[in-house]
Design a protein around this motif. Structure first.
Motif, PDB file in Angstrom:
ATOM      1  N   VAL A 107       0.855  -1.376  -0.118  1.00  0.00           N
ATOM      2  CA  VAL A 107      -0.079   0.057   0.005  1.00  0.00           C
ATOM      3  C   VAL A 107       0.868   1.170  -0.078  1.00  0.00           C
ATOM      4  N   HIS A 108       0.966   1.907  -1.173  1.00  0.00           N
ATOM      5  CA  HIS A 108       1.965   3.128  -1.357  1.00  0.00           C
ATOM      6  C   HIS A 108       1.171   4.560  -1.352  1.00  0.00           C
ATOM      7  N   ALA A 109       1.626   5.290  -0.564  1.00  0.00           N
ATOM      8  CA  ALA A 109       0.912   6.703  -0.535  1.00  0.00           C
ATOM      9  C   ALA A 109       1.317   7.571  -1.885  1.00  0.00           C
ATOM     10  N   SER A 110       0.911   7.233  -2.914  1.00  0.00           N
ATOM     11  CA  SER A 110       1.185   8.096  -4.090  1.00  0.00           C
ATOM     12  C   SER A 110       0.359   7.212  -5.344  1.00  0.00           C
ATOM     13  N   LEU A 111       0.265   8.060  -6.361  1.00  0.00           N
ATOM     14  CA  LEU A 111      -0.239   7.705  -7.545  1.00  0.00           C
ATOM     15  C   LEU A 111       1.016   6.991  -8.531  1.00  0.00           C
ATOM     16  N   LEU A 112       1.449   6.041  -8.064  1.00  0.00           N
ATOM     17  CA  LEU A 112       2.549   5.479  -9.073  1.00  0.00           C
ATOM     18  C   LEU A 112       2.378   5.631 -10.540  1.00  0.00           C
ATOM     19  N   PRO A 113       3.338   5.705 -11.123  1.00  0.00           N
ATOM     20  CA  PRO A 113       4.859   5.948 -11.130  1.00  0.00           C
ATOM     21  C   PRO A 113       5.209   6.925 -10.455  1.00  0.00           C
ATOM     22  N   LYS A 114       4.435   7.971  -9.955  1.00  0.00           N
ATOM     23  CA  LYS A 114       5.016   9.283  -9.599  1.00  0.00           C
ATOM     24  C   LYS A 114       5.129   9.015  -7.951  1.00  0.00           C
ATOM     25  N   TYR A 115       6.349   9.587  -7.411  1.00  0.00           N
ATOM     26  CA  TYR A 115       6.693   9.734  -5.972  1.00  0.00           C
ATOM     27  C   TYR A 115       6.878   8.136  -5.582  1.00  0.00           C
ATOM     28  N   ARG A 116       7.872   7.653  -6.232  1.00  0.00           N
ATOM     29  CA  ARG A 116       8.352   6.226  -5.601  1.00  0.00           C
ATOM     30  C   ARG A 116       9.211   6.675  -4.511  1.00  0.00           C
ATOM     31  N   SER A 197       9.265   5.076 -17.623  1.00  0.00           N
ATOM     32  CA  SER A 197       9.901   6.297 -18.177  1.00  0.00           C
ATOM     33  C   SER A 197       9.306   7.533 -17.407  1.00  0.00           C
ATOM     34  N   LYS A 198       8.033   7.234 -16.518  1.00  0.00           N
ATOM     35  CA  LYS A 198       7.319   8.492 -15.979  1.00  0.00           C
ATOM     36  C   LYS A 198       7.607   8.476 -14.548  1.00  0.00           C
ATOM     37  N   ALA A 199       8.422   7.599 -14.130  1.00  0.00           N
ATOM     38  CA  ALA A 199       8.809   7.483 -12.558  1.00  0.00           C
ATOM     39  C   ALA A 199       9.573   8.779 -12.030  1.00  0.00           C
TER      40      ALA A 199
END
Length: 313
Positions: A107-116, A197-199
């Motif tokens: 459970v990751h607190a961002s809208l991946l691939p943004k903010y890994r 590529s959008k990470a």
């Protein structure tokens, strides 16, 4: 019933663990970070997830380092169907990722691939994002790079700081996981490869990021202050003394004075001009060696006289 090993550490993870237990899944073990010294008195304190697990009567494992540990072998021996992580704080080794037949999900607190990475909530606010959210994803060996299962977004309000958004995303993550777990278990969930590529990355906050640069635009400074509150807290200096800035809002004044100067003093606050001529209104602060206080208390305090023209650095 599906056997789950849950791995998490801070307050963010607590509602997620509680939901898994309340939904009737078998929580075979809870894995969290070791107890750490907290506060000036360095009192050894258990992480919030451990406290919740103890209340629920669940077994707890606390390896200092998961890789090559005895606890790792214990987790593997439990033969969980699924591993769920939420802000655990350590990378899972490949032999653990390969253990559960239903996989390992995070459970990751961002809208991946943004903010890994480790500070996605801080960074979203600091960057002035208008929205963020939660992603349920399969875990991979590479940081936060696994396939996306589900996502849910939320608007970032001007009144949000990292603490407030942390709580909102914790609840959002709990609810999204509750809806997603049955799909994972019966094999009907989506599995969408990330566009690598959008990470972008949100690394843990450095000391350099905590210092306010008054030459930047007022909105940038305001976002920095709320993005670092209530931890680790942005700071500035006045007459060589560090002052933490806990809370602020956008001011209503424009000025051609040098960035960092005090240009207006109210009863309950004061305004500092930023690099674009707009101001940031300071509401709560903490002088070196003192407690957090309102700006009104600071302005009333003895030995803390503040004047128009005083220069923050």
């Amino acid at each position: 019933m599906t056997k789950i090993v849950f791995m998490g550490t801070p307050d963010f993870s607590v509602p997620i663990l509680r939901m898994i237990h309340e939904e009737g899944y078998v929580v075979a073990a809870v894995v969290t970070q070791p107890d750490r010294p907290v506060g000036r008195k360095r009192v050894l304190t258990p992480p919030p997830v451990k406290e919740e697990a103890m209340k629920l009567g669940l077994p707890v494992l606390q390896p200092e380092k998961l890789r090559d540990s005895q606890e790792l072998q214990e987790i593997i021996a439990l033969k969980p169907d699924l591993i769920v992580t939420a802000a655990y704080g350590q990378i899972l080794p490949k032999n653990l990722l390969d253990t559960p037949p239903l996989g390992c999900v995070n459970v990751h607190a961002s809208l991946l691939p943004k903010y890994r990475g480790g500070a996605p909530i801080h960074q979203a606010i600091i960057d002035g994002e208008e929205k963020t959210g939660v992603t349920i994803m399969y875990m991979a060996e590479k940081l936060d790079a696994g396939d996306i299962i589900s996502q849910r977004e939320i608007t970032i309000e001007d009144s949000d700081n990292t603490g407030i958004l942390f709580d909102k995303l914790s609840v959002l993550g709990r609810d999204l996981l509750k809806d997603t777990l049955p799909l994972i278990i019966n094999g009907t969930n989506e599995r969408i490869e990330q566009d690598h590529s959008k990470a972008t990355f949100a690394h843990n906050i450095s000391r350099e990021q905590e210092r306010i640069d008054w030459s930047k635009d007022a909105r940038v400074v305001f976002n920095q202050i709320r993005g670092l509150s209530p931890w680790p807290v942005a700071y500035t200096t006045l007459n060589g003394e560090n002052i933490k800035i806990w809370s602020a809002k956008m001011g209503n004044t424009s000025s051609k004075e040098q960035a960092g100067k005090v240009v207006k003093i109210h009863k309950e606050s004061f305004e500092i001009v930023a690099g674009n001529g707009e101001t940031v209104e300071i509401l709560e602060l903490q002088p070196a060696g003192k407690k957090r206080m309102t700006s009104e208390d600071y302005l009333r305090g003895t030995g803390m006289k503040l004047s128009i023209g005083d220069q923050f650095e």
